[in-house]
Design an enzyme around this catalytic site. Structure first.
Site, PDB file in Angstrom:
ATOM      1  N   CYS A  52     -25.482 -48.878  20.282  1.00 53.80           N
ATOM      2  CA  CYS A  52     -26.238 -47.666  20.642  1.00 53.80           C
ATOM      3  C   CYS A  52     -27.340 -47.275  19.664  1.00 53.80           C
ATOM      4  CB  CYS A  52     -25.314 -46.451  20.849  1.00 53.80           C
ATOM      5  SG  CYS A  52     -24.101 -46.651  22.167  1.00 53.80           S
ATOM      6  N   ASP A  53     -27.481 -47.956  18.542  1.00 53.32           N
ATOM      7  CA  ASP A  53     -28.516 -47.545  17.579  1.00 53.32           C
ATOM      8  C   ASP A  53     -29.047 -48.748  16.806  1.00 53.32           C
ATOM      9  OD1 ASP A  53     -30.201 -45.669  16.443  1.00 53.32           O
ATOM     10  OD2 ASP A  53     -28.772 -45.053  14.905  1.00 53.32           O
ATOM     11  N   ILE A  54     -29.416 -49.793  17.537  1.00 52.43           N
ATOM     12  CA  ILE A  54     -29.981 -50.978  16.900  1.00 52.43           C
ATOM     13  C   ILE A  54     -31.422 -50.683  16.486  1.00 52.43           C
ATOM     14  CG2 ILE A  54     -30.709 -53.366  17.285  1.00 52.43           C
ATOM     15  CD1 ILE A  54     -27.715 -53.065  16.905  1.00 52.43           C
ATOM     16  N   ASN A  58     -30.769 -50.089  10.441  1.00 52.02           N
ATOM     17  CA  ASN A  58     -29.327 -50.320  10.565  1.00 52.02           C
ATOM     18  C   ASN A  58     -28.970 -51.801  10.495  1.00 52.02           C
ATOM     19  OD1 ASN A  58     -28.795 -47.607  10.763  1.00 52.02           O
ATOM     20  ND2 ASN A  58     -28.691 -47.586  12.992  1.00 52.02           N
ATOM     21  N   THR A  92     -31.955 -43.795  18.471  1.00 50.47           N
ATOM     22  CA  THR A  92     -33.132 -43.322  17.754  1.00 50.47           C
ATOM     23  C   THR A  92     -34.360 -43.448  18.633  1.00 50.47           C
ATOM     24  OG1 THR A  92     -32.162 -44.012  15.652  1.00 50.47           O
ATOM     25  CG2 THR A  92     -34.544 -43.660  15.683  1.00 50.47           C
TER      26      THR A  92
END
Length: 217
Positions: A52-54, A58, A92
């Site tokens: 969900c936040d690649i 990260n 993001t």
């Protein structure tokens, strides 16, 4: 609780967007390693995980510039009988897939979309949204597709002799990125297929325009 090993070379963001452009070989190797990490989350864990936040912030790099996906604070763990889920917007801005803004359930394809954005950033060493970039270059995903349509992929890797000397690989990587960025999730490849295409094992199909449904709210 997740305990990470010491990764001495910091984030992929600092690696890509620093003062010096990393080598093409390093960048393409990192792209394949990130794809491999997502395959593990999507297909090889006992329970499927949507990160969900690649994004480059990260992804951490070890002393040999090996890539490790980190920060699972927004990750969604699916049950054994689940392939999709409904949840509030996660991720993001600039990396989130269009379906997050609709009422449709989300699947691992949201990570595929984010990977497509990251892959273009790896190729170009440019942030997806760059307010200081000239003209149409400010939105990387749009500019990259324009360059692809015009047959001017050389513009994406200006002065990068190593990349320019391997235009077939550059073309393959850009086509894979555009395939990942399809607005319709069903048209995006799985991460397994993404890795096989990046490695040249599977032929990359000609990608359609990534935003044919852009008028849909």
């Amino acid at each position: 609780m997740l305990v990470y090993e010491c990764l001495r070379n910091g984030t992929l963001a600092s690696f890509l967007f620093g003062d010096f452009k990393p080598s093409w070989t390093q960048r393409t190797n990192i792209a394949v390693e990130v794809a491999r990490g997502l395959i593990f989350l999507h297909e090889e864990c006992s329970s499927q995980i949507i990160h969900c936040d690649i994004k480059p912030q990260n992804i951490l790099l070890d002393e040999n510039y090996g890539a490790r996906i980190s920060d699972f604070g927004l990750a969604k763990l699916l049950l054994m009988n689940q392939s999709q889920t409904k949840t509030k917007l996660r991720g993001t801005k600039r990396y989130v897939a269009p379906e997050w803004f609709r009422t449709s359930p989300v699947t691992v394809k949201v990570d595929v979309y984010s990977f497509g954005v990251v892959l273009l950033e790896i190729i170009c060493c440019q942030r997806n949204v760059d307010m200081e970039a000239r003209g149409e270059r400010g939105i990387l995903t749009d500019w990259a597709y324009d360059c692809y349509q015009q047959g001017r992929l050389d513009l994406l890797v200006e002065d990068d002799r190593e990349a320019l000397n391997g235009m077939k690989k550059l073309d393959r990587f850009v086509m894979v990125a555009i395939g990942c960025l399809q607005e319709n999730p069903s048209l995006r490849p799985t991460m397994k297929k993404v890795m096989l295409m990046l490695e040249g094992i599977v032929q990359v199909p000609v990608p359609p325009s990534p935003c044919p449904f852009s008028s849909i709210s």
